[in-house]
Design a protein around this motif. Structure first.
Motif, mmCIF file in Angstrom:
data_model
loop_
_atom_site.group_PDB
_atom_site.id
_atom_site.type_symbol
_atom_site.label_atom_id
_atom_site.label_comp_id
_atom_site.label_asym_id
_atom_site.label_seq_id
_atom_site.Cartn_x
_atom_site.Cartn_y
_atom_site.Cartn_z
ATOM 1 N N VAL A 192 -60.803 23.034 60.085
ATOM 2 C CA VAL A 192 -61.064 22.432 61.387
ATOM 3 C C VAL A 192 -60.372 21.076 61.494
ATOM 4 C CG1 VAL A 192 -62.876 21.497 62.890
ATOM 5 C CG2 VAL A 192 -63.264 23.630 61.626
ATOM 6 N N LEU A 193 -59.697 20.851 62.603
ATOM 7 C CA LEU A 193 -59.099 19.546 62.863
ATOM 8 C C LEU A 193 -60.216 18.535 63.102
ATOM 9 C CD1 LEU A 193 -56.268 20.579 65.373
ATOM 10 C CD2 LEU A 193 -56.074 20.256 62.912
ATOM 11 N N ALA A 194 -60.301 17.543 62.230
ATOM 12 C CA ALA A 194 -61.366 16.541 62.352
ATOM 13 C C ALA A 194 -60.802 15.180 62.738
ATOM 14 C CB ALA A 194 -62.148 16.450 61.051
ATOM 15 N N LEU A 195 -59.993 14.607 61.853
ATOM 16 C CA LEU A 195 -59.409 13.281 62.106
ATOM 17 C C LEU A 195 -57.954 13.334 61.658
ATOM 18 C CD1 LEU A 195 -59.994 10.394 63.074
ATOM 19 C CD2 LEU A 195 -60.578 9.809 60.723
ATOM 20 N N THR A 196 -57.068 13.483 62.588
ATOM 21 C CA THR A 196 -55.671 13.777 62.278
ATOM 22 C C THR A 196 -54.856 12.501 62.094
ATOM 23 O OG1 THR A 196 -55.216 14.046 64.647
ATOM 24 C CG2 THR A 196 -55.750 16.030 63.383
ATOM 25 N N SER A 197 -53.641 12.667 61.593
ATOM 26 C CA SER A 197 -52.831 11.510 61.193
ATOM 27 C C SER A 197 -51.908 10.996 62.292
ATOM 28 C CB SER A 197 -51.996 11.861 59.952
ATOM 29 O OG SER A 197 -51.168 12.982 60.211
ATOM 30 N N ASN A 198 -51.863 11.683 63.423
ATOM 31 C CA ASN A 198 -50.935 11.288 64.480
ATOM 32 C C ASN A 198 -51.479 10.109 65.293
ATOM 33 O OD1 ASN A 198 -52.884 13.329 65.414
ATOM 34 N ND2 ASN A 198 -51.955 12.959 67.400
ATOM 35 N N GLU A 199 -50.574 9.420 65.970
ATOM 36 C CA GLU A 199 -50.946 8.236 66.753
ATOM 37 C C GLU A 199 -51.946 8.578 67.846
ATOM 38 O OE1 GLU A 199 -48.768 4.832 69.566
ATOM 39 O OE2 GLU A 199 -47.568 6.216 68.355
ATOM 40 N N GLY A 206 -56.282 13.093 58.106
ATOM 41 C CA GLY A 206 -54.970 12.525 57.833
ATOM 42 C C GLY A 206 -54.997 11.420 56.792
ATOM 43 N N ALA A 207 -53.972 11.384 55.958
ATOM 44 C CA ALA A 207 -53.878 10.350 54.924
ATOM 45 C C ALA A 207 -53.749 8.959 55.518
ATOM 46 C CB ALA A 207 -52.693 10.634 54.009
ATOM 47 N N THR A 208 -53.234 8.859 56.724
ATOM 48 C CA THR A 208 -53.113 7.554 57.367
ATOM 49 C C THR A 208 -54.471 7.048 57.852
ATOM 50 O OG1 THR A 208 -52.563 8.658 59.462
ATOM 51 C CG2 THR A 208 -50.738 7.938 58.080
ATOM 52 N N LYS A 209 -55.503 7.874 57.726
ATOM 53 C CA LYS A 209 -56.886 7.483 58.064
ATOM 54 C C LYS A 209 -57.739 7.428 56.798
ATOM 55 C CE LYS A 209 -56.098 7.972 62.593
ATOM 56 N NZ LYS A 209 -54.741 8.517 62.603
ATOM 57 N N ALA A 210 -57.141 7.109 55.668
ATOM 58 C CA ALA A 210 -57.824 7.192 54.377
ATOM 59 C C ALA A 210 -59.080 6.342 54.320
ATOM 60 C CB ALA A 210 -56.872 6.789 53.248
ATOM 61 N N SER A 211 -59.101 5.218 55.015
ATOM 62 C CA SER A 211 -60.269 4.339 54.962
ATOM 63 C C SER A 211 -61.498 4.979 55.594
ATOM 64 C CB SER A 211 -59.956 3.012 55.663
ATOM 65 O OG SER A 211 -59.625 3.224 57.024
ATOM 66 N N LEU A 220 -57.979 19.069 53.877
ATOM 67 C CA LEU A 220 -56.530 19.186 53.927
ATOM 68 C C LEU A 220 -55.996 17.873 54.475
ATOM 69 C CD1 LEU A 220 -53.836 20.776 53.788
ATOM 70 C CD2 LEU A 220 -54.344 21.594 56.099
ATOM 71 N N VAL A 221 -55.193 17.193 53.662
ATOM 72 C CA VAL A 221 -54.780 15.822 53.989
ATOM 73 C C VAL A 221 -53.267 15.755 54.181
ATOM 74 C CG1 VAL A 221 -54.879 13.408 53.268
ATOM 75 C CG2 VAL A 221 -56.712 14.984 52.586
ATOM 76 N N PRO A 222 -52.802 15.765 55.428
ATOM 77 C CA PRO A 222 -51.386 15.517 55.695
ATOM 78 C C PRO A 222 -51.129 14.026 55.795
ATOM 79 C CG PRO A 222 -52.489 16.039 57.733
ATOM 80 C CD PRO A 222 -53.546 16.089 56.648
ATOM 81 N N GLY A 223 -49.861 13.645 55.804
ATOM 82 C CA GLY A 223 -49.516 12.248 56.045
ATOM 83 C C GLY A 223 -49.110 11.457 54.832
ATOM 84 N N VAL A 224 -49.214 12.062 53.619
ATOM 85 C CA VAL A 224 -48.701 11.386 52.425
ATOM 86 C C VAL A 224 -47.202 11.648 52.366
ATOM 87 C CG1 VAL A 224 -48.658 11.412 49.905
ATOM 88 C CG2 VAL A 224 -50.835 11.456 51.118
ATOM 89 N N GLY A 225 -46.425 10.620 52.198
ATOM 90 C CA GLY A 225 -44.973 10.796 52.133
ATOM 91 C C GLY A 225 -44.313 10.264 53.378
ATOM 92 N N ALA A 226 -43.749 11.144 54.191
ATOM 93 C CA ALA A 226 -42.960 10.720 55.348
ATOM 94 C C ALA A 226 -43.769 9.880 56.335
ATOM 95 C CB ALA A 226 -42.370 11.946 56.060
#
Length: 273
Positions: free
Chosen positions: A144-151, A188-193, A208-214
């Motif tokens: 389930v999409l919960a908190l994604t890494s996009n702006e 999203g990894a950009t929401k790690a906090s 499932l954590v996207p956003g690490v790397g690019a």
């Protein structure tokens, strides 16, 4: 795939890496365009070069739908190759489907039965009857999409609704659904906090954590706030691995990137487990 098999693979490989197969004909090495099926040729080479360093693959379905029937054939061949040669790999259809009743059931059949994916990403905006048709499938997983890494995540997901952030309502509500033990969540990894509070709501679910790397997410922060005793993480890298080179060495370059991430993950596993 039973979740215990995924956990066993993570511990054996000392990796919780998921490789995203976002295969774009405009980005793959030009020499592959001469192949009968450039997408599958690219995917096969990437898989062969990275499989020992990762535990999952995640084709983003848009990159296959964009090419019509040819794209779907490439996806079918990719899945057949993975399931035949590397059956231990956890496979995720990054399809972000979300509809009600029979429609969701048909989406589930398409990806779980016809293509034999282990998991699919789902948008929960339409509520329970858009999610539960997916969780009805035994030994399959609904992410389930919960908190994604996009702006644009801040447009809705972090808004306060009735005293709490919307993404927290999504987490709490979906844990009450039928077969909720088959749910995973995208964070999203950009929401790690945010992961510390997320773990208070879903302490044992895989993320499932996207956003690490690019996208610049921190693996260390993701592990610090998100790892559980059963690891509980699948960290995805797509462009940073598969497009490490646009030349004839693209596969070995991808393998080197995947190995570097695996080694970083091994270090984190030692630190937190």
């Amino acid at each position: 795939m039973e979740i215990q098999k995924l956990v066993a693979q993570i511990k054996r490989k000392k990796s919780f890496l998921c490789v995203g197969l976002d295969t774009d004909l405009e980005k793959i090495p030009p020499h592959l365009l001469q192949e009968e099926d450039p997408i599958f040729s690219f995917n096969k080479a990437i898989i062969d070069a990275t499989h020992e360093f990762c535990v999952a693959y995640k084709p983003n379905i848009a990159f296959y739908e964009a090419y019509g029937l040819d794209g779907w054939k490439s996806l079918e061949k990719t899945m057949a190759y993975l399931n035949d040669k590397y059956p231990e790999q956890f496979t995720i259809a990054d399809a972000k489907r979300g509809d009600i009743g029979n429609t969701s059931t048909r989406y589930a059949k398409a990806f779980f039965e016809t293509l034999n994916f282990d998991a699919i990403t789902v948008a929960p905006y339409m509520g329970k009857d858009s999610v539960e048709p997916f969780t009805a499938f035994e030994n399959k997983h609904t992410i389930v999409l919960a908190l994604t890494s996009n702006e644009g995540a801040y447009d809705f997901q972090t808004k306060i609704v009735e005293g709490t952030e919307l993404y927290k309502t999504v987490l709490r509500t979906t844990t009450t659904y039928t077969n909720a033990d088959r749910l995973m969540y995208v964070v999203g990894a950009t929401k790690a906090s945010y992961l510390k509070e997320i773990r208070e709501i879903v302490p044992n679910s895989f993320l499932l954590v996207p956003g690490v790397g690019a996208q610049g997410g921190s693996l260390e922060e993701v592990c610090q706030y998100g790892m559980t005793q059963e690891i509980g993480l699948l960290v995805n890298s797509s462009r940073g691995i598969i497009y490490a080179s646009d030349s004839t060495d693209f596969a070995s370059a991808a393998g080197a990137k995947a190995k570097a991430l695996q080694q970083a993950m091994e270090a984190q596993l030692k630190m937190y487990l």
